[in-house]
Write a protein that holds these residues in place. Structure first.
Motif, short mmCIF file in Angstrom:
data_model
loop_
_atom_site.label_atom_id
_atom_site.label_comp_id
_atom_site.label_asym_id
_atom_site.label_seq_id
_atom_site.Cartn_x
_atom_site.Cartn_y
_atom_site.Cartn_z
N CYS A 23 14.85 10.07 -3.49
CA CYS A 23 13.55 9.41 -2.81
C CYS A 23 13.39 7.67 -3.58
N GLN A 27 13.48 4.24 -1.32
CA GLN A 27 13.19 3.32 -1.85
C GLN A 27 13.62 1.95 -1.99
N ALA A 38 3.00 5.26 1.78
CA ALA A 38 3.16 6.50 2.35
C ALA A 38 4.43 7.47 0.81
N ARG A 39 5.34 6.33 0.67
CA ARG A 39 6.21 6.41 -0.05
C ARG A 39 5.92 7.04 -1.56
N GLU A 41 2.53 7.54 -2.03
CA GLU A 41 1.92 8.72 -2.23
C GLU A 41 2.76 9.94 -3.22
N ALA A 42 3.43 9.77 -1.84
CA ALA A 42 4.77 11.29 -2.01
C ALA A 42 5.23 11.36 -3.75
N LEU A 43 6.23 10.50 -3.54
CA LEU A 43 6.15 10.31 -5.27
C LEU A 43 5.36 10.03 -6.37
N THR A 45 2.90 12.59 -5.79
CA THR A 45 2.15 13.29 -6.15
C THR A 45 3.71 14.21 -6.71
N LEU A 46 4.68 14.20 -6.40
CA LEU A 46 5.74 14.78 -6.97
C LEU A 46 6.45 14.65 -7.97
N ARG A 98 -0.72 10.27 -12.16
CA ARG A 98 -0.61 10.05 -11.03
C ARG A 98 -0.64 8.60 -10.58
#
Length: 491
Positions: A23, A27, A38-39, A41-43, A45-46, A98
């Protein structure tokens, strides 16, 4: 049984980290600009999921039970590396993990447009947030490890290395490097060097890069080459992602960037498959990682014997021209000239760029300077080390690197450590296998075999000092690096 449970647990973590690596690569290379928030936030969370995986309540009990054995020597080292990863994760709360991931993604993404615009004012508030969160992480790590804040971050990239050792090492380099730079420049002052005449279409540059990667043994079944704003090697050993950037008026820099990243990639692809999903199967340190990229770029690719092999490849892709004659390529690729950009620097002036960054990032983390002071301090040290001013030129000064945008403080010393490690490895290799000119001309696989035997296959199963001394017969020593530079540039 407990060791087996730990293996399964850390293999799951590896899978999550694999997804994060791909990911992150996307990016930097493929993602449309509108997808960044959005990416991020996704990263973020990951990153929290990976963090939680290392904070599972049962891990201390599993560690204790596994230590009771029986374990093979390799399993004992593997357990130690698992504990180290667990220890590192438990130093930081999940909300800080985070927050750092989000701030880093936002700052890095903005940097890609702010740097070309020379927009320091736009970058500063984003960087201040990254620095603030990095200081918080450093404080938490320092308290847990009993180290200074900066050393606690340095430990992430070069375990066991301390800033006092870097002070001694860089003090040694600073004692002879400025005079060497002057001597080499004086020697080269009257040399006639022809610059290749472009344009050099990107498609043909990529084709050349792929051919050189194949010559260097890159496994294309487990990796690929793409374009990004800043060259890097990412992904995982089973799926290595390289990037470079192209300039259609200059064929030299992108090619060396590809070779540099291929060194990283060969190390990743050479790590032992049986351990690849566990901490013990990962790269030993960033200094060792950089030693492989710099071995490929500096020890191999700028050697006259390699440039003699490169010359006909350049002619096949771009047609014959006087600049592609091997002797001219050798002069071109060993030209020493202080410049603004670290990634474009020659190997003689390169350590000055690293020492500058080491001084600044240590002071930033230790609170001896603030983010707003960065341009002035950068200019001061550039004038001191390289005789160049960056006043008002932020894009070629303090905005040029990607590392600090995501909080990678403590990374920069790895580059010069890697150059020193690489020189030691080259010296030891030649003692055992013979001179590099013969090996490069007749037996490149022997070079890669030596690296596989002495560096790649050991991954993190040996500590850095042990790995280096077993491979080269000596501890960290700048003397072979100095000898290499003197022989290449003054002999």
């Amino acid at each position: 049984m407990s060791y087996t449970a730990l293996v399964e647990h850390f293999e799951q973590l590896h899978h999550l980290q694999h997804l994060g690596a791909i990911c992150g690569w996307d990016q930097a290379t493929m993602m449309p600009p509108g997808g960044n928030e959005a990416r991020a936030e996704a990263l973020g969370t990951l990153a929290v999921l990976c963090h939680r995986q290392l904070q599972e309540a049962q891990l201390p009990d599993w560690f204790a039970a596994a230590e009771a054995g029986p374990l093979t020597p390799e399993q004992a080292v593997s357990l130690h590396e698992m504990r180290r990863a667990w220890r590192d994760a438990n130093m930081l709360p999940a909300d800080l993990v985070r927050a750092r991931s989000l701030a880093g993604s936002r700052c890095e993404h903005a940097w890609r447009s702010l740097r070309p615009a020379n927009d320091w004012a736009g970058f500063l508030p984003l960087f201040e947030e990254v620095l603030n969160l990095s200081r918080q992480a450093a404080s938490a790590r320092a308290e847990a490890l009993g180290l200074s804040r900066y050393d606690s971050l340095l430990e992430q990239y070069e375990p066991g290395m301390r800033s006092r050792q870097l002070d001694q090492l860089f003090g040694n380099l600073g004692g002879w490097l400025p005079d060497l730079i002057r001597q080499v420049q004086e020697r080269q002052r009257h040399e006639r060097v022809l610059a290749p005449s472009g344009p050099f279409p990107t498609t043909q540059q990529k084709a050349l890069g792929l051919e050189v990667m194949a010559l260097l043994g890159f496994d294309f079944a487990h990796g690929r080459l793409d374009v990004s704003a800043h060259p890097f090697c990412g992904g995982v050993g089973e799926d290595v992602r390289l990037t470079t950037r192209y300039d259609e008026q200059d064929v030299t820099q992108a090619l060396m960037g590809i070779i540099h990243e291929t060194g990283h990639a060969r190390y990743e692809q050479g790590l032992p498959a049986a351990w690849r999903k566990l901490p013990a199967g990962q790269a030993r340190s960033m200094g060792v990682h950089e030693s492989q990229s710099l071995f490929f770029e500096m020890q191999l690719a700028r050697h006259p014997a390699f440039l003699a092999r490169l010359a006909p490849m350049l002619e096949r892709h771009f047609g014959p021209q006087p600049a592609f004659v091997p002797d001219n390529l050798a002069r071109l690729y060993t030209r020493v000239e202080p410049g603004f950009i670290r990634v474009d620097a020659d190997e003689v002036t390169y350590p000055a760029h690293v020492m500058l960054r080491f001084e600044i990032e240590r002071d930033l983390i230790e609170g001896r300077m603030e983010a707003r002071d960065l341009p002035e301090r950068w200019d001061q040290l550039m004038q001191q080390y390289l005789g160049l001013s960056t006043k008002g030129n932020h894009k070629d000064g303090c905005l040029q690197d990607i590392h600090w945008t995501d909080g990678s403080f403590g990374y920069f010393p790895s580059y010069t450590l890697g150059a020193i490690y690489a020189a030691q490895q080259a010296a030891a290799m030649q003692q055992q296998l013979g001179p590099l000119d013969r090996l490069i001309g007749e037996d490149l696989p022997a070079i890669f075999g030596w690296l596989q035997q002495h560096i790649w296959q050991h991954a993190s199963l040996l500590e850095t000092g042990v790995l280096l001394s077993r491979a080269t017969g000596q501890a960290l020593d700048p003397a072979p690096f100095r000898l290499h530079l003197e022989q290449r540039y003054l002999a």
